[in-house]
Design a protein around this motif. Sequence first.
Motif, PDB file in Angstrom:
ATOM      1  N   TYR A 162       0.800  -1.220   0.000  1.00  0.00           N
ATOM      2  CA  TYR A 162       0.000   0.000   0.000  1.00  0.00           C
ATOM      3  C   TYR A 162       0.837   1.276   0.000  1.00  0.00           C
ATOM      4  O   TYR A 162       0.739   2.082  -0.930  1.00  0.00           O
ATOM      5  N   ASN A 203      -1.458  -2.564  -5.876  1.00  0.00           N
ATOM      6  CA  ASN A 203      -2.776  -2.668  -5.239  1.00  0.00           C
ATOM      7  C   ASN A 203      -3.817  -1.948  -6.094  1.00  0.00           C
ATOM      8  O   ASN A 203      -3.513  -0.994  -6.817  1.00  0.00           O
ATOM      9  N   THR A 351     -11.712  -2.532  -2.335  1.00  0.00           N
ATOM     10  CA  THR A 351     -11.921  -3.467  -1.220  1.00  0.00           C
ATOM     11  C   THR A 351     -13.412  -3.614  -0.893  1.00  0.00           C
ATOM     12  O   THR A 351     -13.830  -4.676  -0.412  1.00  0.00           O
ATOM     13  N   GLY A 359     -11.391  -2.300   4.141  1.00  0.00           N
ATOM     14  CA  GLY A 359     -10.062  -2.873   4.016  1.00  0.00           C
ATOM     15  C   GLY A 359      -9.316  -2.958   5.332  1.00  0.00           C
ATOM     16  O   GLY A 359      -9.769  -2.448   6.366  1.00  0.00           O
ATOM     17  N   LEU A 363      -4.277  -0.609   4.578  1.00  0.00           N
ATOM     18  CA  LEU A 363      -4.877   0.188   3.509  1.00  0.00           C
ATOM     19  C   LEU A 363      -5.274   1.567   4.024  1.00  0.00           C
ATOM     20  O   LEU A 363      -5.230   2.560   3.274  1.00  0.00           O
TER      21      LEU A 363
END
Length: 512
Positions: A162, A203, A351, A359, A363
């Motif tokens: 992330y 991501n 997410t 998440g 995150l």
Amino acid sequence: MKYPLYTSKKILCTVLLAVLLLSLVPLLALSFYSYPAVDDFSYGLYTHHAWVETGSLIRVLKYAVGEVKDTYQNWQGTYAAVGLFSLHPGIFGEQWYFLTAFFILGALIAGSAALCRVLVYDLLGGDRYDWGIVTSMLLLLSIQCMPSLSQGIYWFNGGSFYLFFHAAMILYLASMLRLCLGRVHPLRIGWCALLGVALGGGNYASALLSLELSALLLCFALLRRRRSALGQGEAVQAEAGRRGRGWAGALSLLLPVLLLAAGFAFSALAPGNAVRAAVNQGLAPVESVLRSIVAAAGGLLSYLRPLVLVGLLLVAPVLFRLAKRSGFAFRWPGVVAVLSFLLFASAYTPTMYALGSSGPPRLHNLHLALLLLLLMGNEAYLLGWLARRADRTGRVKALAERASRLCRRGGMLFYGLLMAGMLALLLAGGERPLASAAAVRTFTSGEAAAFRAENEARFAILNGPGDEVAIKPLAVRPALLYLYDIDENANGWSNHIIAVYYYKTKVHADLG
């Protein structure tokens, strides 16, 4: 002769840089007490074995590619992230895992500095002190208010997935802005293309944001090709005349954007994503978007801590002066604010769609870093709008001039009071202590030393002889360092993967 305000700006820049550097000391010192955990063992399994058995970096890279292929087919499509996971420093030995925090924070610092340089220098015509103030404040807030340090900078898998890709995204944005401004060079295009390929396989929040920002940049470049419309300083506009105008800036964006889109599609269509989707319960697309907006509103309120508000106030005079001097019209602050919020909300959507939630804590680190960028950008835009209104309205202009004279006379006092408030907040405790204060407490409480002693004993057993070993559960679990412990069930997944990683047949908990 320099104004008092200029002098106070120089002092503010120096103080902020010093505070930033000092605040990093306990965080980086604590990295020497961090150890591999959970997914570090699974993603680094084959690369670790390749290093132990051959000592060849080429073989390590070969097995990293193999890990990407296997994961793409069987679990998730984020090819760039998986390749990075398999190359964490711990595969070369636990003693190298401390490099994780240096890697994550270094990437965040480099990306933030690069983007702020483009925004402050190229768009707003500022100087190195303006750049230093804005960059230092952005980094101080992003690091000190980070929701999860344990998953953000002390765990390679969580931090690289992330925060590292967030740093790559803002570095990509900085480079693309330079292309948009007409500073076209084959190496810069190639660099943006490389970042686009990497972000497409990172991501999904950063990949989606990169696509959205790329689309905005393309529209901006096509609709506003003239450099003067971008509001740079005179020196930058003169350079623009030497380098040429036209379609070059807009066309140079196409290759990186196309590669980013192709990478994102390749990642999203991975067979492994379907395997993972069968395990996790997500939401329908429309519901994901609506829930993302609600979650973003809650996140916005949650992240507006006192330190954030003081920090935004501290940079306000600098941003106001930069916006006032720029060539931007700043006509639509409301539109920019709404668009910014929707960009922020879109970081929640992947997410929500995949997991039905906002998440994991790692995150949320990305959410905060993104929000701070957007808040600071909106602050500059709103101050620019106020400056333009002041230019058009005599009464507002007179008020602005009086405020400006007051700032020039009491600039150092103004900055001094705010800096004192910021330092007090940095040192304060409470239920959510700031990052550096929490790191210092981890040292002074003795938790860091005890955690290291237990882990050193554990890894000595795992690296030692014997096919079946027993290790004691951790008695000390510092909030900033602890992520997991072994399962009491010897057949549990974590025990099994640790056993294979260390060439054991079985690892079980020593409960005696």
